[in-house]
Design an enzyme around this catalytic site. Structure first.
Site: not given
Ligand code: GLN
Length: 455
Positions: A74, A149, A173
């Site tokens: 990420k 997210s 997330s």
């Protein structure tokens, strides 16, 4: 093929690390224009790493626990020489100057990092729509959001672009996109994994964790990234125990699984129906099912968002334009702007008693009550997300966006471990089963997932 079998076949030279990387890179080339899971790739460096692993294997040298597996990260986790922007224009030129602890651990164990994945700006969202790189498409429900997210990390797994990815989970997330994309995601107990090198959303809630298609991928990554880190004083100073062992579990005899009435009440009926099938399977595997009630369900979101706003506001004060390019308030999107503005307001001394202190009190209350529930059971099972993902482009009110998180924020407020795994489809869209357990009982969650996955 399970990830552990792929690892073995790389060791046995049936598949080289270089071939594995090439295969996955071809998929990325073919699909990323449509999926937009990756925002930056470093194929050349990955090729060098893979080649080096193949050499070591040929020469019978010892290789690491992730030798030859392709990994995506990420883009809010520091990786040297890549642009670690957290999908925000504020950091669009920030080149990682060091590796986060989890990255060093992955490299030491011969993981092949291929690039960085998409996310909501500063991880503040549930849809990956607020990224400066544009939205990620859901590979298993095209045209729908992938969740967020960590939408890019979940989509990269769903689209077979990687073996394992890392995400971060502050209020869901990891679990939310895992649920929407139909893959596995695991948020470890707060303190199990070092956060050093992770860009904060809310530091008392954030935790890094893995995505994969099966529990062996999750376990291999947990075995690498968990453990004490002198650079992160919130990590536990004790041995986390081996996670790969948990993936051999095939029975739930002697396990008690709690299901919570209030979790179902806030969830779409069709999702409940599908999740109930997984719970029946848990019972078929030998688990005793116990019904529980949890009265604080309505406190979760307000408590979570108040703490999130205050901690995020404080974390963003370093983005004042002097070191990282542009001043955050001037270039950020509306959701990040809202959090900074409200965070700044409620952080003022005269209001803290009214808001932040109340939120902290609510946090203790929720923690006590949730721990009480967990005293009677080994794991709590239920839906991960209460509703199906919306279509890309559909405009949601802020509160409707926040409503995605009602079932996931509790684990962050309390610090407990939690995961999501696929429980089937509703209208052809994946829905997730969430498992939660007491702090540091991450092993129970993984062994429950393993029994269920191997039915
Ligand atoms: N959707 C939640 C939020 O917007 C959770 C985000 C996360 O876990 N990073 O804060």
């Amino acid at each position: 093929m399970k990830i552990i079998d792929k690892l073995e076949s790389i060791k046995q030279q049936e598949l080289t690390a270089t071939e594995n990387l090439e295969q996955m890179y071809n998929v990325i080339e073919e699909k990323n224009d449509d999926i937009n899971a990756f925002v930056e790739l470093d194929y050349e460096r990955a090729q060098k790493v893979a080649k080096n692993i193949d050499e070591k294997i040929k020469n019978n040298e010892k290789t690491g626990k992730l030798a030859g597996l392709v990994i995506g990260i990420k883009c809010n986790i520091n990786v040297e020489d890549l642009i670690v922007s957290a999908a925000s224009p504020t950091l669009k030129e920030y080149v990682g100057s060091y590796n986060a602890t989890v990255i060093n651990k992955i490299l030491e164990e011969d993981g092949v990092i291929v690039g960085l994945t998409n996310m909501d700006e500063f991880a503040a969202g549930s849809s990956t729509e607020t990224s400066m790189y544009g939205v990620t498409n859901n590979p298993n429900a095209p045209g729908h959001i992938p969740g967020g997210s960590s939408g890019g990390s979940a989509a990269a797994i769903a689209a077979d672009m990687c073996d394992i990815t890392l995400g971060s989970d502050t209020g869901g997330s990891i679990r939310n996109p895992a649920s929407h994309c139909g893959v596995m995601g695991f948020k470890p107990t707060y303190g199990m994994v070092s956060r050093q090198g992770l860009l904060d959303l809310a530091m008392s809630l954030d935790q890094i964790g893995p995505f994969a298609k099966d529990t062996t991928g999750i376990a291999l990554m947990l075995d690498v990234i968990t453990g004490y880190d002198p650079h992160d004083p919130t990590t536990f100073n004790k041995e986390p125990g081996e996670f790969l062992k948990d993936t051999q579990n095939r029975s739930l005899d002697g396990t008690t699984v709690g299901i919570v009435k209030e979790f179902k009440e806030v969830t779409d009926e069709k999702i409940n129906k599908q999740v109930d099938k997984s719970i029946d399977q848990l019972s078929d595997l030998g688990a005793e099912i116990k019904e529980l009630t949890f009265d604080d369900i309505n406190l979760g979101l307000p408590t979570y968002y108040l703490i999130n706003y205050v901690e995020f506001f404080s974390a963003t004060r370093k983005y004042d334009g002097r070191k990282y390019g542009e001043r955050i308030e001037e270039v950020c999107g509306p959701e990040v702007g809202r959090r900074i503005q409200i965070g700044s307001y409620i952080s003022q001394k005269e209001f803290s008693g009214k808001y932040y202190k109340k939120a902290l009190q609510a946090r203790s209350l929720i923690r006590n009550d949730f721990n009480k529930l967990l005293n009677d059971v080994d794991v709590i099972a239920g839906p991960t997300v209460p509703k199906l993902p919306h279509k890309i482009g559909e405009k949601l009110e802020t509160m409707d966006m926040y409503a995605y998180d009602v079932l996931t924020v509790l684990a962050n407020i309390t610090g407990i471990p939690a995961s999501s795994m696929n429980a089937g489809l509703v209208n052809d869209i994946p829905v997730g089963l969430q498992l939660q357990a007491k702090p540091e009982e991450d092993h129970k969650i993984l062994s429950t997932m393993s029994a269920l996955e191997n039915i």
